[in-house]
Write a protein that holds these residues in place. Structure first.
Motif, short mmCIF file in Angstrom:
data_model
loop_
_atom_site.label_atom_id
_atom_site.label_comp_id
_atom_site.label_asym_id
_atom_site.label_seq_id
_atom_site.Cartn_x
_atom_site.Cartn_y
_atom_site.Cartn_z
N LEU A 69 16.88 -8.82 28.66
CA LEU A 69 16.70 -8.29 27.31
C LEU A 69 16.30 -9.40 26.33
CD1 LEU A 69 16.92 -5.91 25.34
CD2 LEU A 69 19.34 -6.46 25.06
N TYR B 29 12.55 -10.19 26.45
CA TYR B 29 11.74 -9.22 25.70
C TYR B 29 11.93 -9.37 24.19
CZ TYR B 29 10.56 -6.71 30.00
OH TYR B 29 10.06 -6.38 31.24
N ASN B 30 13.16 -9.63 23.76
CA ASN B 30 13.40 -9.81 22.33
C ASN B 30 12.63 -11.01 21.78
OD1 ASN B 30 15.07 -7.60 22.11
ND2 ASN B 30 16.97 -8.75 22.31
N LEU C 33 9.05 -10.05 21.39
CA LEU C 33 8.89 -9.26 20.17
C LEU C 33 8.87 -10.17 18.94
CD1 LEU C 33 11.22 -6.16 20.75
CD2 LEU C 33 8.72 -6.22 20.80
N TYR D 59 7.61 -2.93 23.08
CA TYR D 59 8.77 -2.08 22.73
C TYR D 59 8.78 -0.82 23.59
CZ TYR D 59 11.75 0.98 19.91
OH TYR D 59 12.72 1.84 19.49
N MET E 6 9.98 -1.63 26.95
CA MET E 6 11.44 -1.81 26.95
C MET E 6 12.15 -0.46 26.95
SD MET E 6 11.72 -4.96 24.23
CE MET E 6 13.50 -5.18 24.36
N LEU F 211 18.81 -1.58 25.06
CA LEU F 211 18.32 -2.21 23.83
C LEU F 211 19.48 -2.46 22.87
CD1 LEU F 211 14.99 -0.26 23.18
CD2 LEU F 211 15.48 -2.11 24.77
N THR G 252 16.81 -6.07 19.03
CA THR G 252 15.53 -5.45 19.39
C THR G 252 15.05 -4.54 18.28
OG1 THR G 252 16.30 -5.43 21.69
CG2 THR G 252 14.35 -4.11 21.17
#
Length: 638
Positions: free
Chosen positions: A130, A133-134, A137, A153, A156, A167, A171
């Motif tokens: 996670l 991915y954050n 972003l 997003y 995700m 999430l 996020t």
């Protein structure tokens, strides 16, 4: 560790390494020592300890790699973090997810690099989590790549539906900020619904971003409604939440409304009606709030405590009314707040736009007296105020004063000074402008080449009686399409204007277009004319070198002939000067040559002296120059 901290304080990494290696848990001690150096932003010493860790028996551990990369980020050296990462790959070491995350976080300012790291991560079979991915972003948000952030997003969300991710509030907050910056309030509202559907409660950051999404779109009323909804949800707003709404009023030119909202909030806070059920849910959620009974339930009053930023927003809302801005600043002081650098800069800017140069300069001096350390922005605002009031002398004085305080001018500073003139009156003014321009180039900034070239044209054309009658001639070439040659042109102008009149006047126009060559030659003559009027006689010929190298192509030689034609034309036809063309064997060419023949122009007569190949040299004799200068001086006296 107490002993190691002494070595850290003494900045002695070698002694720290020797001492740590005494103990069996030396790797842990060295990692702690490395982090201690990192907290002090001593990257070199931290890298020394990291090198010792790599040399330990058993190899490097991932915790140390992650720590040193984080330290590189803390010290502002993303390049060093990349070098460490590449070193790991060169040693056939596969970093884990945490190392990849630290590397991407340090390089969150570079979208292309982080995407390549993410791809490398997938190629190595390292599963992103996670946090990975954050960070992606966050990188998209910094790069303002809204569509890419939305795609990530959605990916995700798909993983969340498959049970691979959950999430978190970070996020959603990041995506809310992405859409707020893009003024996409509908998408930001959808994120809010996703949060509520996923059982994640909005926090202060998320609510602030949502308010900002509506405020950036100019929907002030809706932003206020979101603020009230935020309070009902049990999240107490801070001053920045109110400031967002005031800024929205400012951007939409609702200045009076900004003041009305401010004084209303300051006097009685923001009032929210609560039902009995809402009141039960919010019991104990707020501090320093008052409650009053009402017919429908309870009225909750949330206090508003303005900050310096709040008052700065109000000062901007004063427009060009300097007295009102001063009143806001005085009110700030009465509230126990001290105006900061931004407050004074806003006041100076208001003085400048209201044509009050003295007020702007006095504000600058007042800042110095109260102990505020001036920066480039403060000086630039004061310089802009002077330029707006046509006081370039004072603007240049402030520019020099700024540099004496070791402050480097920024792009706005340079552009403000370069665009201060609509024309040049003297050689000194041109030299000042060129000095600023050269300094700007050396600092790595790009200027408006076309604008500067136009000003130099206006100045050098002053030697012609026709003034600016030849604008069509310049329009053929004065376009921003020859930027690669402008540095050469500028170098030629600077060289000829800095040379003393007593020195040999050799003007090299090779490599310039005919328009640029004309400007350079006229610049020399304008300089000679101004120096002559100050009592300095011309003692030598002016030699203009136009020839090309032997390796030049045919079209380049043709261009050189055009340059010679253009220069001879302006010297003979427009100025009446006597010139010699070629190595010196040709007879002098005068503007009065073959004067009885009215059907042919001087240019046509002079062109007989040219061959199809460029002659390479044009000479203006000092006798001809002195004769021309005497005529100019007589006209000025008359």
């Amino acid at each position: 560790m107490d002993v190691l901290k002494i070595f850290v304080k003494k900045r002695d990494p070698d002694m720290a390494i020797r001492y740590a290696r005494i103990f069996p848990n030396s790797q842990l001690l060295l990692c702690n020592t490395m982090e201690a150096f990192g907290k002090r932003k001593e990257l070199k010493n931290a890298l020394t300890v990291f090198g010792a860790l790599k040399g330990q028996l058993g190899g490097i551990n991932m915790f140390a790699c992650r720590s040193i990369i984080d330290i590189c980020g803390h010290c502002g050296s993303s390049v060093q973090a990349r070098i460490i990462f590449e070193g790991l790959l060169a040693d056939k070491i596969t970093p884990n997810t945490y190392v990849f995350n630290s590397l991407m976080n340090v390089n969150a300012h570079s979208l292309s690099y982080n995407l390549s790291v993410y791809k490398h991560m997938q190629n190595l079979g390292v599963a992103p989590d996670l946090t990975s991915y954050n960070i992606l972003l966050k990188t998209c948000c910094n790069a303002r790549e809204f569509n890419m952030a939305h795609e990530i997003y959605e990916e995700m969300k798909k993983k969340e539906r498959d049970g691979l991710l959950k999430l978190d509030v970070f996020t959603y907050s990041t995506m809310m900020k992405v859409f707020a910056d893009a003024k996409m309030w509908k998408m930001a509202s959808n994120i809010k619904e996703d949060m509520q559907g996923g059982g994640v409660r909005l926090n202060l950051v998320t609510w602030s971003s949502l308010i900002n999404a509506y405020a950036n779109s100019g929907l002030v009323d809706r932003a206020i409604e979101i603020l009230e909804e935020m309070i009902r949800d049990g999240c107490q707003p801070t001053a920045p939440c109110f400031n967002i709404i005031l800024t929205a009023c400012l951007k939409s030119c609702q200045y009076d409304r900004a003041f009305r909202l401010f004084y209303s909030w300051k006097k009685s806070g923001i009032k929210i009606s609560l039902s009995p059920e809402q009141k039960r849910c919010l019991d104990g959620a707020f501090t320093f709030c008052k409650e009053y009974p009402s017919n429908d339930g309870t009225i909750l009053v949330v206090p508003f405590r303005p900050t310096v930023t709040t008052y700065n927003i109000l000062m901007k809302a004063c427009g060009t009314n300097a007295e009102r801005a001063k009143s806001v600043m005085n009110e700030m002081r009465r509230s126990g707040l001290c105006p900061d650098l931004i407050s004074w800069s806003i006041l100076m800017d208001i003085y400048g736009t209201s044509q009050n140069r003295d007020g702007a300069v006095q504000a600058l001096r007042r800042m110095q007296r109260v102990g505020i350390k001036l920066n480039v922005s403060a000086y630039t605002v004061a310089i802009k105020a002077c330029v707006a009031n046509k006081d370039l002398k004072l603007a240049l004085h402030l520019f020099d004063e700024m540099k004496t305080h070791q402050l480097k001018p920024n792009l706005v500073t340079y552009k403000t000074l370069l665009t201060a003139r609509s024309n040049y009156g003297s050689l000194q003014e041109v030299q000042q402008c060129l000095a600023i321009y050269q300094e700007m180039r050396k600092a790595g900034y790009q200027a408006n080449d076309y604008y500067l070239k136009e000003l130099i044209v206006e100045w050098c054309e002053g030697v012609l009686s026709s003034g600016s009658a030849n604008r069509d001639f310049y329009n053929l070439d004065l376009q921003p399409k020859r930027k690669e040659s402008f540095n050469l042109f500028l170098e030629k102008v600077v060289t000829v204007l800095q040379k003393d009149v007593d020195q040999n006047q050799i003007v090299d126009v090779r490599g310039l277009s005919k328009v640029e060559a004309r400007i350079v030659v006229l610049s020399v003559l304008r300089k000679i004319k101004e120096q002559y009027l100050l009592g300095r006689a011309v003692l030598d010929d002016v030699v203009i070198i136009t020839g090309q190298e032997k390796t030049s192509r045919a079209e380049v030689e043709t261009s050189a002939v055009d340059v010679e034609h253009a220069i001879v034309t302006v010297l003979t036809d427009d100025l009446g000067l006597e010139v010699l063309i070629g190595p010196g064997s040709l007879p002098p060419v005068s503007a009065k040559l073959n004067a009885p023949t009215k059907s042919r122009s001087n240019l046509e007569q002079v062109s007989k002296n040219f061959t199809r190949r460029p002659q390479g040299v044009i000479k203006i004799t000092f006798n001809s120059l002195n004769h021309w200068l005497k005529k100019k001086a007589v006209r000025i006296v008359q």
